[in-house]
Design a protein around this motif. Structure first.
Motif, PDB file in Angstrom:
ATOM      1  N   GLU A 354       1.009  -1.306   0.014  1.00 37.92           N
ATOM      2  CA  GLU A 354      -0.215  -0.023   0.078  1.00 37.92           C
ATOM      3  C   GLU A 354       0.999   1.384  -0.013  1.00 37.92           C
ATOM      4  O   GLU A 354       0.598   2.324  -0.619  1.00 37.92           O
ATOM      5  CB  GLU A 354      -0.807  -0.015   1.203  1.00 37.92           C
ATOM      6  CG  GLU A 354      -1.906   1.168   1.220  1.00 37.92           C
ATOM      7  CD  GLU A 354      -2.733   1.108   2.402  1.00 37.92           C
ATOM      8  OE1 GLU A 354      -3.559   1.992   2.693  1.00 37.92           O
ATOM      9  OE2 GLU A 354      -2.603   0.212   3.491  1.00 37.92           O
ATOM     10  N   ALA A 355       1.939   1.114   0.777  1.00 34.52           N
ATOM     11  CA  ALA A 355       2.772   2.395   0.875  1.00 34.52           C
ATOM     12  C   ALA A 355       3.484   2.725  -0.534  1.00 34.52           C
ATOM     13  O   ALA A 355       3.833   3.888  -0.535  1.00 34.52           O
ATOM     14  CB  ALA A 355       3.800   2.083   2.189  1.00 34.52           C
ATOM     15  N   VAL A 356       3.933   1.797  -1.382  1.00 34.31           N
ATOM     16  CA  VAL A 356       4.872   1.967  -2.461  1.00 34.31           C
ATOM     17  C   VAL A 356       3.925   2.124  -3.724  1.00 34.31           C
ATOM     18  O   VAL A 356       4.352   2.525  -4.799  1.00 34.31           O
ATOM     19  CB  VAL A 356       5.547   1.064  -2.740  1.00 34.31           C
ATOM     20  CG1 VAL A 356       6.539   0.669  -1.480  1.00 34.31           C
ATOM     21  CG2 VAL A 356       5.048  -0.393  -3.011  1.00 34.31           C
ATOM     22  N   GLU A 357       2.528   2.012  -3.583  1.00 33.99           N
ATOM     23  CA  GLU A 357       1.715   2.016  -4.790  1.00 33.99           C
ATOM     24  C   GLU A 357       2.079   3.509  -5.410  1.00 33.99           C
ATOM     25  O   GLU A 357       1.812   4.598  -4.652  1.00 33.99           O
ATOM     26  CB  GLU A 357       0.169   1.886  -4.433  1.00 33.99           C
ATOM     27  CG  GLU A 357      -0.731   1.868  -5.626  1.00 33.99           C
ATOM     28  CD  GLU A 357      -0.444   0.866  -6.796  1.00 33.99           C
ATOM     29  OE1 GLU A 357      -0.880   0.991  -7.612  1.00 33.99           O
ATOM     30  OE2 GLU A 357       0.295  -0.204  -6.294  1.00 33.99           O
ATOM     31  N   GLY A 358       1.860   3.479  -6.574  1.00 33.05           N
ATOM     32  CA  GLY A 358       1.943   4.628  -7.535  1.00 33.05           C
ATOM     33  C   GLY A 358       3.440   5.376  -7.742  1.00 33.05           C
ATOM     34  O   GLY A 358       3.420   6.325  -8.153  1.00 33.05           O
ATOM     35  N   LEU A 479       4.768   2.039 -10.472  1.00 31.15           N
ATOM     36  CA  LEU A 479       4.086   0.834  -9.930  1.00 31.15           C
ATOM     37  C   LEU A 479       2.731   0.921  -9.829  1.00 31.15           C
ATOM     38  O   LEU A 479       2.065   1.797  -9.013  1.00 31.15           O
ATOM     39  CB  LEU A 479       4.623   0.787  -8.564  1.00 31.15           C
ATOM     40  CG  LEU A 479       4.372  -0.477  -7.774  1.00 31.15           C
ATOM     41  CD1 LEU A 479       5.231  -1.831  -8.391  1.00 31.15           C
ATOM     42  CD2 LEU A 479       4.654  -0.387  -6.042  1.00 31.15           C
ATOM     43  N   GLN A 480       2.121   0.142 -10.669  1.00 29.69           N
ATOM     44  CA  GLN A 480       0.547   0.233 -10.684  1.00 29.69           C
ATOM     45  C   GLN A 480       0.021  -1.228 -10.345  1.00 29.69           C
ATOM     46  O   GLN A 480       0.164  -2.260 -10.988  1.00 29.69           O
ATOM     47  CB  GLN A 480       0.206   0.435 -12.193  1.00 29.69           C
ATOM     48  CG  GLN A 480       0.715   1.646 -12.650  1.00 29.69           C
ATOM     49  CD  GLN A 480       0.381   2.154 -14.094  1.00 29.69           C
ATOM     50  OE1 GLN A 480      -0.287   1.107 -14.770  1.00 29.69           O
ATOM     51  NE2 GLN A 480       0.984   3.274 -14.791  1.00 29.69           N
ATOM     52  N   GLY A 481      -0.592  -1.288  -9.429  1.00 26.84           N
ATOM     53  CA  GLY A 481      -1.428  -2.604  -9.031  1.00 26.84           C
ATOM     54  C   GLY A 481      -0.409  -3.630  -8.340  1.00 26.84           C
ATOM     55  O   GLY A 481      -0.291  -4.678  -8.571  1.00 26.84           O
ATOM     56  N   TRP A 505      -2.893   7.658 -11.743  1.00 23.54           N
ATOM     57  CA  TRP A 505      -2.716   8.283 -10.447  1.00 23.54           C
ATOM     58  C   TRP A 505      -3.902   8.095  -9.529  1.00 23.54           C
ATOM     59  O   TRP A 505      -5.125   7.838  -9.658  1.00 23.54           O
ATOM     60  CB  TRP A 505      -2.576   9.934 -10.672  1.00 23.54           C
ATOM     61  CG  TRP A 505      -1.673  10.361 -11.464  1.00 23.54           C
ATOM     62  CD1 TRP A 505      -1.601  10.300 -12.729  1.00 23.54           C
ATOM     63  CD2 TRP A 505      -0.006  10.521 -11.256  1.00 23.54           C
ATOM     64  NE1 TRP A 505      -0.386  10.940 -13.541  1.00 23.54           N
ATOM     65  CE2 TRP A 505       0.501  10.846 -12.402  1.00 23.54           C
ATOM     66  CE3 TRP A 505       0.626  10.317  -9.966  1.00 23.54           C
ATOM     67  CZ2 TRP A 505       1.769  11.013 -12.389  1.00 23.54           C
ATOM     68  CZ3 TRP A 505       2.130  10.696 -10.271  1.00 23.54           C
ATOM     69  CH2 TRP A 505       2.489  10.937 -11.414  1.00 23.54           C
ATOM     70  N   ILE A 506      -3.513   8.013  -8.072  1.00 27.07           N
ATOM     71  CA  ILE A 506      -4.611   7.614  -7.208  1.00 27.07           C
ATOM     72  C   ILE A 506      -5.743   8.721  -7.198  1.00 27.07           C
ATOM     73  O   ILE A 506      -6.808   8.162  -6.932  1.00 27.07           O
ATOM     74  CB  ILE A 506      -3.988   7.343  -5.796  1.00 27.07           C
ATOM     75  CG1 ILE A 506      -2.700   6.456  -5.847  1.00 27.07           C
ATOM     76  CG2 ILE A 506      -5.095   7.069  -4.770  1.00 27.07           C
ATOM     77  CD1 ILE A 506      -2.266   6.129  -4.587  1.00 27.07           C
ATOM     78  N   GLY A 507      -5.409   9.461  -7.230  1.00 29.06           N
ATOM     79  CA  GLY A 507      -6.235  10.833  -7.325  1.00 29.06           C
ATOM     80  C   GLY A 507      -6.994  11.285  -8.681  1.00 29.06           C
ATOM     81  O   GLY A 507      -7.513  12.032  -8.632  1.00 29.06           O
ATOM     82  N   GLY A 508      -6.513  10.490  -9.667  1.00 28.80           N
ATOM     83  CA  GLY A 508      -7.046  10.704 -11.069  1.00 28.80           C
ATOM     84  C   GLY A 508      -6.077  11.651 -11.812  1.00 28.80           C
ATOM     85  O   GLY A 508      -6.230  11.926 -13.137  1.00 28.80           O
TER      86      GLY A 508
END
Length: 898
Positions: A354-358, A479-481, A505-508
């Motif tokens: 979770e911490a490294v995502e994106g 890093l995606q998914g 991007w997590i926020g779009g």
């Protein structure tokens, strides 16, 4: 279908020897002959099909093969080009007898592979090197008389451990012709020592920018580009996404420090600021907390893989990830580095994921994206497949898998350089077996050969710059998914960014480089402003009514005895003070920036002049009452006459002082609009913004000095007014018949002003409270002053009808003087003084009579015996003596006899 066509031995090789070049046509390339004792493998064609055609299509590849124990020397594969020619036709391909390995002389390579530690790149790089040695040693056109052999140790990416093994490599036989370290920290140690041993150093995994220093590392080469090659890519991405502020966190090692120094210079040139720079040696907890506290959003992390796990465990704890944050990391970690078990951290795999995502990685292109054949006759994909079979674990779990092509090409670069040095290229060379640590001649030849290297490897085109570093493209991944996805390439030499538009991007959308600060002004409550404005307006109406009443009835004696002109000034002053409430409540909600200075001046002038006229006229009355009616006996004749011009002059003096002070203030240090900024506030919604409250003020450079002067003498006037009102509370005079009402008004005004002034200064940052205190103090003091001064006069004139003419007033009431209480008081006071004078004269006469009486009694006592005293308490007297005179002694009256 693969078919081997062996051409009859009596055919002479045309294209194979390079003596003739096939004709180029638009149909493709003409079929060429195989080398002597060899044949050609045609891919996808049968024997009959080959016999039936004369040309092969563009991009078609053929492969040479040899009979029996022979092997191909020279290009083994040729490709049809668009111009109708075959590749490498200037180099002949031959089939020669295979030389037994036992007859080839060994050349030793000393290598240090980090199998563990900060970067366990040796896990994949060592198998790649071993595979390259097999391929090189199997070629008869490269080092035909030599065989490369490997002696290696596990450096654990630790300079201390590497020092031990470097000693063993140098002091133990056999002699090593070259050293191959991995980590930057180990390479720094090895490269500095190698110059003393006349050894070339070739690294496959060192990225430290410090290693590009030719004066410090004169014999160093690397197939891994310098870490500074990441920085142009990072700067390009910062510019692409519009980021102007970044933060960094680094492990305190030379490679990362020098990389960060280079990045700082590059971002400065691009107009980007590194706002926070954090570093750590082993524990990143405090630096990560600092990044969180300093609101870092775009963060560049420079550290080894083991420290990366520690960092992101702390990142998870501090919640420094998600749609508001972007991390830039080094791309040469293992693909699942964040899932690897690490006993030094206390975060689960899910938490780390979770911490490294994106996060974004920049990585040197270490595998040729074009699926073309390299000098080893392998494509990059074939290399990956072959290497994967040799690994003991899955590639994602193997350290250094991405750098393995660099290690493979490093062996080929070394082999080609040694081949050129030994004369394998057709020129007379040196004997490699004659090399020793004192033979600088062979070292110089190897250096020149290495420096001129240029070939196609599985990692791409291999060429070294003047500092011995590899030039390459940069791969950008995200890093995606839970897996890395390619999102672009960047060629820093051409400033060419190839973007695939696959970033997510997590926020779009890409986050902001800092919390978006929205500046909002705190405006005055409009309900409060309207309410106070209504009260002020009514107060102005009341002041106008009082002023009109006073002017209309100015002929009435009672009004005349109250100094109506001073009362008129008081009404005007209250009107001006009440009018000051309106500009006092105006702010950016109603007016623009350019109008603010005028509003500030209006506040100051209206309030200043209103106070001077209103309070000044009342102060003048009470001052003259105190001056005239508290003087000594010999000056009491002044009471009979009061010159009005002196009163007006006093008011004029007070007003003039205010006008002079305000004028100097406005000229020297005028009021202007200033902004007070408060602490940021977080909105209730989960949006990446902060609210920065601001408040407009009227201020000047020396505001405190001017306020000290202004409040100083105004405060003295208020205190003096209270004192004078107290001193004259029992004085009665017909010349200023309302001085008691004036004293009461002064009490109220002084108390309100003395309380409100400091309170408003304390509450200046609270616009509603400050305005409420100031405006209501003005309103109440004005209302009280008008009511106390004018309402009793209105009531008296209305109830007694004293607004009529003075003649009618005299006929109706008798004598206005006799009915005047003040006149009666004056007459009684005069009578009392006359009585006191008479009593004093009588007391003096009584003392004289007593002295005479005593003398007579002494004379009589000698002639007659003493007579008993009269029981009534009177003086002794003779039977026929009449009373002489009366004497007043206190309250008793005595009869004195002769």
């Amino acid at each position: 279908m693969l078919l081997l066509l062996l051409v009859p031995l009596f055919l002479r090789p045309l294209g194979a020897g390079g003596a003739q070049t096939p004709n180029a046509t638009s149909e493709g390339c003409q079929i060429i002959h195989p080398p002597w004792e060899g044949g050609i493998r045609y891919r996808g064609l049968t024997r009959d099909q080959v016999k039936a055609i004369n040309f092969l299509p563009v991009d078609y590849e053929i492969e040479y093969v040899c009979r029996g124990e022979r092997e191909v020397v020279g290009p083994k594969v040729r490709k049809c080009l668009a111009n109708g020619s075959w590749t490498d036709m200037d180099t002949p391909s031959r089939c020669v007898n295979r030389t037994p390995h036992s007859e080839r002389r060994a050349v030793y390579i000393g290598a240090l592979f980090p199998m563990s530690g900060g970067w366990p790149g040796g896990q994949a790089c060592q198998p790649a090197v071993e595979m390259a040695l097999e391929d090189v040693n199997s070629r008869r056109d490269i080092l035909p008389d030599y065989e490369l052999k490997l002696i290696h140790h596990d450096s654990k990416c630790d300079p201390g451990q590497a020092t031990k093994y470097l000693y063993e490599l140098l002091y133990n036989d056999p002699i090593k012709i070259i050293l191959m370290p991995g980590c930057s920290s180990v390479s720094t140690l090895v490269a500095e020592a190698a110059r003393m041993w006349n050894l070339i150093v070739l690294s496959y995994g060192s990225s430290s920018p410090a290693l590009s220093n030719r004066q410090r590392f004169p014999t160093f080469f690397r197939t891994h580009p310098s870490a500074t090659l990441h920085n142009p890519t990072r700067v390009k991405l910062f510019e692409k996404w519009g980021w102007k502020k970044i933060a960094t966190i680094q492990q305190t090692t030379e490679v990362f420090t020098s990389t960060l120094d280079d990045l700082e210079e590059r971002v400065k040139e691009a107009g980007i600021e590194i706002t926070f720079r954090q570093s750590f040696f082993s524990d990143p907890a405090v630096p990560v907390k600092n990044l969180k506290r300093q609101d870092a959003r775009i963060i560049v992390g420079l550290f080894y893989e083991t420290e990366a796990r520690k960092v992101f465990c702390e990142v998870y704890k501090e919640r420094l990830f998600g749609k508001k944050y972007v991390w830039f990391l080094i791309g040469w970690y293992a693909d699942n580095w964040f899932k690897t078990y690490d006993p030094s951290i206390n975060c689960t795999v899910d938490e780390m994921t979770e911490a490294v995502e994106g996060h974004i990685t920049t990585e040197i292109v270490m595998l040729n994206p074009a699926n073309t054949r390299s000098i080893s006759n392998m494509t990059s994909q074939e290399f990956v497949e072959k290497l994967t079979k040799r690994l003991k674990r899955h590639p994602e779990e193997t350290g250094g898998f991405q750098e393995a092509p660099l290690a493979y090409d490093a062996i080929w670069a070394l082999a080609l350089a040694l081949n050129k040095t030994s004369g394998g290229g057709g020129r007379s060379g040196v004997r490699l077996e004659d090399f020793n640590y004192n033979n600088q001649t062979i070292t110089d030849q190897i250096y020149r050969a290495m420096n001129s290297s240029s070939f196609e490897g599985v990692s791409g085109h291999v060429v070294f710059d003047a500092s011995g570093s590899r030039m390459a493209w940069t791969l950008i991944e995200q890093l995606q998914g839970g897996s890395y996805k390619k999102i672009g390439y960047y060629d820093s030499t051409k400033d060419d960014l190839s973007w695939s538009k696959t970033d997510k991007w997590i926020g779009g959308s890409p986050p902001a480089d800092q919390t978006l600060v929205i500046k909002t002004f705190r405006f005055l409550s409009q309900k409060l402003f309207i309410s106070v404005s209504v009260l002020s307006s009514l107060g102005i109406v009341l002041a106008v009514v009082c002023l009109s009443f006073n002017i209309y009835n100015s002929h009435v004696r009672y009004i005349q005895n109250s100094q109506p002109n001073l009362n008129n000034l008081t009404a005007v002053g209250c009107s001006l003070a009440l009018a000051a409430v309106f500009p006092l409540g105006l702010d950016g909600y109603h007016i623009g920036k350019s109008q603010f200075p005028f509003v500030c001046q209006a506040r100051l002038w209206l309030l200043g002049l209103g106070f001077s006229l209103g309070y000044g006229s009342m102060f003048t009355k009470i001052w003259w009452v105190h001056t005239v009616f508290t003087k000594k006996e010999e000056k009491k004749e002044w009471r009979k006459t009061l010159e009005p011009w002196k009163l007006y002059a006093t008011v004029g003096l007070l007003v003039g002082m205010d006008v002079l002070t305000l004028a100097i203030w406005q000229i020297v240090d005028p009021l202007h609009r200033t902004i007070e900024t408060f602490a940021k506030e977080e909105p209730k919604e989960d949006i990446d913004v902060s609210i920065l409250p601001q408040l407009e003020h009227c201020s000047s450079k020396k505001m405190n000095t001017w306020l000290g002067i202004f409040y100083g003498y105004k405060g003295l006037l208020l205190l003096l007014g209270i004192f004078l009102a107290y001193e004259t509370k029992s004085v009665s005079t017909e010349k200023i018949n309302d001085h008691r009402a004036v004293g009461m008004a002064i009490y109220n005004v002084a108390v309100l002003c003395l309380i409100t002034a400091p309170v408003t200064m304390i509450l200046s940052s609270q616009q509603d409270a400050a305005f409420a205190f100031a405006s209501l103090a003005i309103v109440f003091s004005s209302y009280i002053t008008l009511v106390v001064l004018f309402v009793p006069k209105m009531r008296r004139l209305i109830t007694r009808g004293e607004w009529q003419s003075e003649a009618q007033d005299t006929m109706k009431t008798g004598s206005s003087t006799n009915n005047n209480e003040e006149e009666k008081s004056r007459l009684l006071e005069k009578e009392n003084r006359e009585l006191e004078k008479i009593i004093a004269e009588k007391e003096e006469r009584v003392s004289e009579l007593r002295h005479q009486l005593q003398s007579r009694q002494q004379l009589r006592s000698r002639r007659h015996p003493p007579t008993p005293p009269d029981p009534s308490g009177g003086l002794p007297r003779g039977p026929s003596e009449p009373p002489d005179r009366l004497s007043c002694d206190g309250s008793r009256v005595h009869l004195l006899y002769k």
